[in-house]
Structures are given as structure tokens and as C-alpha cells.
Write a protein that holds these residues in place. Structure first.
Motif, PDB file in Angstrom:
ATOM      1  N   LYS A  94       1.908  -8.905  -1.951  1.00 55.87           N
ATOM      2  CA  LYS A  94       2.685  -8.538  -0.763  1.00 55.87           C
ATOM      3  C   LYS A  94       3.549  -7.324  -1.074  1.00 55.87           C
ATOM      4  N   VAL A  95       3.419  -6.295  -0.240  1.00 54.25           N
ATOM      5  CA  VAL A  95       4.223  -5.087  -0.394  1.00 54.25           C
ATOM      6  C   VAL A  95       4.813  -4.736   0.970  1.00 54.25           C
ATOM      7  N   VAL A  96       6.132  -4.577   1.008  1.00 53.36           N
ATOM      8  CA  VAL A  96       6.810  -4.119   2.221  1.00 53.36           C
ATOM      9  C   VAL A  96       7.514  -2.824   1.861  1.00 53.36           C
ATOM     10  N   PHE A  97       7.338  -1.843   2.724  1.00 53.57           N
ATOM     11  CA  PHE A  97       7.750  -0.467   2.442  1.00 53.57           C
ATOM     12  C   PHE A  97       8.491   0.045   3.662  1.00 53.57           C
ATOM     13  N   CYS A 158      -2.657  -4.837   0.683  1.00 54.03           N
ATOM     14  CA  CYS A 158      -2.243  -4.436   2.028  1.00 54.03           C
ATOM     15  C   CYS A 158      -0.736  -4.242   1.993  1.00 54.03           C
ATOM     16  N   ILE A 159      -0.262  -3.238   2.697  1.00 53.81           N
ATOM     17  CA  ILE A 159       1.179  -3.038   2.763  1.00 53.81           C
ATOM     18  C   ILE A 159       1.652  -3.126   4.207  1.00 53.81           C
ATOM     19  N   LEU A 173      -1.665   6.705   3.840  1.00 54.59           N
ATOM     20  CA  LEU A 173      -1.549   5.377   3.235  1.00 54.59           C
ATOM     21  C   LEU A 173      -2.875   4.628   3.274  1.00 54.59           C
ATOM     22  N   GLU A 174      -3.619   4.773   4.378  1.00 52.23           N
ATOM     23  CA  GLU A 174      -4.903   4.072   4.518  1.00 52.23           C
ATOM     24  C   GLU A 174      -5.953   4.573   3.533  1.00 52.23           C
ATOM     25  N   LYS A 175      -5.789   5.783   3.009  1.00 48.39           N
ATOM     26  CA  LYS A 175      -6.722   6.306   2.002  1.00 48.39           C
ATOM     27  C   LYS A 175      -6.622   5.531   0.700  1.00 48.39           C
TER      28      LYS A 175
END
Length: 194
Positions: A94-97, A158-159, A173-175
Motif C-alpha cells: 500500500k502506497v499513499v502519495f 498500486c498507489i 505515474l502509470e508508466k
């Protein structure tokens, strides 16, 4: 209702230590807390931690009347919103940015960070930190540095992005990441969000 303020003046302390020691003086020295700032704490039992933080007194919502505690508006550091958000993600990594650059002329304090990252593996909090980033490329640098530090593979991660992204920023980011979820933060004042 809870509101969130962009600041890096916070520290997470293991709950077992925060129950035994008063970290207020050490916190004041670590962050050079000014006389017009107040220190607060908030507990994160899911992480077995307590956050100590400082906010400007000017943010207080004192109307003179004190209603029930549940009805009072509260202001916390933005990182608290990210720590809450990471709990709602169903994935294991889990990544929150959050990247909130200041608008030219709006930033009265150049020390305000623009980037906040929370990383969790399963139920284990691995990182909750803020970084100075005036440009999205700098934010990406710190994001990849944090991902590398916790040894996540971006292609399997996934972020979730709190805040607004331009189409170009989302494409970038999607790259690199398996998926990118974005949800906006509602701005209620110069530095507060809900």
C-alpha cells in the motif's frame, strides 16, 4: 469534522514509549517550535503509535462555545489523512502519495513540504514521511527513493494519490506503477483540506 494542514512538524512514536515518556521538550528542540504554535497528539492504535505534532495557533477553531467533543472541528497534519487512507486499501503493498505544491505568493512559510508518503506492507506501517518538493519531478524522485527503501517493486504496486494530478502527471505515474488511483482533497483555506 476533521481538517488537515500541510506540515512536516510531526513524529510517530511507538505507543509503549509514548506512554512512559513525555517527548514534548525533545519535540520542541527537534522542530524549533515557535511560541505561536501548539503541540498536540493523536493515537494510531492500528500502528501501535502516537503522533506528536505542532500546528499554528491561528488554525484553532475557537468560537467561544464548546459543544460536545464529537461536534468540534479538529485540525491535524495532512499525514494523518494519509495514514487513515492507507487502511482502506485492499492490496498488500500500500502506497499513499500526496503532492501539494504551494501556489506562488501563497506560501508564507517556505519550509512547508509539498510531498507526503505513507507506505504499508499488509498491516505493517513501513514509512510515513514528508519531503520538500517544489516540482513534480522532485516528488517522483522522493517517491521512488521511498519505494526502493522498502523494497517494493513499482510494477507490482498500486498507489493512491491524494490531491489533484494533471493528465501528464498521472500518465507518468502509470508508466511505472501497476495502477494509480486518484482522489481529490477538498481545499478549505490556504493550507487546510478536508
Amino acid at each position: 469534522m476533521n481538517y488537515y494542514y500541510i506540515t512536516s512538524k510531526y513524529s510517530l512514536i511507538p505507543q509503549i514509549l509514548s506512554n512512559k515518556y513525555n517527548y514534548t521538550e525533545a519535540f520542541r528542540k527537534m522542530f524549533d517550535i515557535s511560541p505561536d504554535e501548539s503541540i498536540g497528539t493523536v493515537s494510531f492504535p492500528e500502528h501501535q503509535a502516537t503522533m506528536i505534532y505542532a500546528l499554528p495557533d491561528s488554525l484553532r477553531c475557537d468560537s467561544g462555545e464548546q459543544g460536545p467533543e464529537e461536534e468540534q472541528d479538529r485540525i491535524y497534519p495532512l499525514i494523518c489523512k494519509l495514514l487513515e487512507t492507507v487502511q482502506s486499501i485492499q492490496k498488500y503493498n500500500k502506497v499513499v502519495f500526496s503532492f501539494c505544491p504551494s501556489v506562488r505568493g501563497e506560501n508564507e512559510n517556505p519550509e512547508k513540504p509539498a510531498l507526503h508518503i505513507v507506505i504499508q506492507e499488509g498491516d505493517n506501517l513501513l514509512l510515513a514521511n514528508s519531503y520538500p518538493a517544489a516540482h513534480f519531478n522532485t516528488a517522483l524522485y522522493f517517491l521512488f527513493l521511498a519505494i526502493k527503501q522498502v523494497q517494493f517493486n513499482p510494477e507490482q504496486t498500486c498507489i493512491r494519490v491524494c490531491g489533484s494530478l494533471s493528465g501528464e502527471e498521472k500518465e507518468t505515474l502509470e508508466k511505472y506503477f501497476q495502477g494509480v488511483e486518484a482522489f481529490p482533497l477538498e481545499k478549505t483555506g490556504p493550507y487546510t483540506y478536508k
